[in-house]
Design an enzyme around this catalytic site. Sequence first.
Site, short mmCIF file in Angstrom:
data_model
loop_
_atom_site.label_atom_id
_atom_site.label_comp_id
_atom_site.label_asym_id
_atom_site.label_seq_id
_atom_site.Cartn_x
_atom_site.Cartn_y
_atom_site.Cartn_z
N ARG A 91 8.66 4.81 1.94
CA ARG A 91 9.70 5.23 2.87
C ARG A 91 10.17 6.63 2.44
NH1 ARG A 91 10.95 -0.50 3.79
NH2 ARG A 91 10.10 -0.82 5.68
N GLY A 95 0.86 -1.35 -0.08
CA GLY A 95 0.04 0.10 0.03
C GLY A 95 0.81 1.26 0.08
N SER A 141 9.83 5.21 -3.29
CA SER A 141 9.48 4.51 -2.16
C SER A 141 8.74 5.07 -1.17
CB SER A 141 10.73 4.32 -1.55
OG SER A 141 10.89 3.74 -0.27
N GLN A 198 7.80 -9.26 8.18
CA GLN A 198 9.01 -8.90 7.51
C GLN A 198 9.70 -7.68 8.02
OE1 GLN A 198 6.61 -8.24 3.51
NE2 GLN A 198 8.25 -6.53 3.13
N GLU A 211 4.34 6.06 -7.85
CA GLU A 211 4.40 5.86 -9.30
C GLU A 211 5.04 4.43 -9.54
OE1 GLU A 211 2.94 7.29 -11.94
OE2 GLU A 211 1.93 8.85 -10.83
N HIS A 265 4.78 1.62 -7.87
CA HIS A 265 3.53 0.62 -8.13
C HIS A 265 2.75 0.86 -9.01
CE1 HIS A 265 3.99 1.21 -3.28
NE2 HIS A 265 4.42 -0.02 -3.55
N GLN A 295 12.59 -3.40 -9.74
CA GLN A 295 13.83 -3.77 -9.79
C GLN A 295 14.40 -3.21 -8.41
OE1 GLN A 295 15.90 -5.52 -11.53
NE2 GLN A 295 17.81 -4.47 -10.58
O1 PAF Z 1 7.57 -5.05 -1.97
C1 PAF Z 1 6.86 -5.26 -1.11
O2 PAF Z 1 6.18 -4.48 -1.16
C2 PAF Z 1 6.66 -6.37 -0.10
O3 PAF Z 1 8.08 -6.79 0.17
C3 PAF Z 1 5.71 -7.47 -0.86
C4 PAF Z 1 6.42 -8.10 -1.89
C5 PAF Z 1 4.46 -6.85 -0.89
C6 PAF Z 1 5.53 -8.43 0.29
O4 PAF Z 1 5.13 -8.03 1.44
#
Ligand code: PAF
Length: 277
Positions: free
Chosen positions: A184, A28, A182, A58, A32, A34, A145
């Site tokens: 972040r 989420g 990103s 993660q 751009e 995504h 990438q």
């Molecule tokens: O790249 C990400 O946003 C995450 O690592 C993913 C692939 C959605 C897994 O949670």
Amino acid sequence: MEVVKTIPELRTLRQKLSGTVGFVPTMGHLHEGHLALVKQASMENSAVIVSIYVNPTQFSLSEDFADYPRDLNRDLELLRREAVDIIFVPSDDEMYPPGFSSWVEVEEVTERLEGASRPRHFRGVATIVTKLLNIVRPSRAYFGQKDAQQVAVVKRIVADLNMGVEIVVVPTVRESDGLAMSSRNIYLSSRERQAATILFQSLMLARQLWQDGEKNTDKIQQQMTSLIQKEPLAQIDYISIADAETLEELKSIDRPALAVLAVRIGKTRLIDNMPLE
Ligand code: PAF
């Protein structure tokens, strides 16, 4: 566009889709980068499914899980403008129900770089990506990438576990000054945002040195390090020139390679990479 929260709902809708299905897993707070994955998925497939799930496993305890940016309404609005058929927005209980105890562990390719700096990160990524691919059963899944090591890990899982899905890697989308998009980046103050361009500058330096004929990776890394050290807000986590497929450290650039790095700008840890091939 259907928005579903449970696995049975997703499966019911998935069964009704005909032709190829492109899948874009995300956490989420879409940008751009995504949307480039979604656009490519919709160009190459009959239908597109996007997941939005901030996967707790993660993140380590010291990382930004609680603060990770979330804005579901904005994400849905952005996806409404794209040709997305289904959006899967599961809860933690849906993905990790009580009693959950099976994990996907990938050896070797997870041991360096992000894997060394973020223990258990790839165990969480590998597990959630495997679960999502099993739930969605796409023809193709799309990854950026920018997360080069994540791509290598996912390709390893798909090959090792015979998952029968094509992994499509989409080039990094950058701001006009080169900073990789990103979620972040939103943590950066305006001074930090300026400082963050040092990642791209150092990758461009690596590429220039390589194009000028430098093959010795120590020399390239030294020059990248000196450049980044000129930026007072930047603190290097790692810099590596690695095999483009396995992410194994190279002494000499004698095959397709990647310059990869992780740098802290203030409290924000950013990663980026540049193909040398
Ligand atoms: O790249 C990400 O946003 C995450 O690592 C993913 C692939 C959605 C897994 O949670």
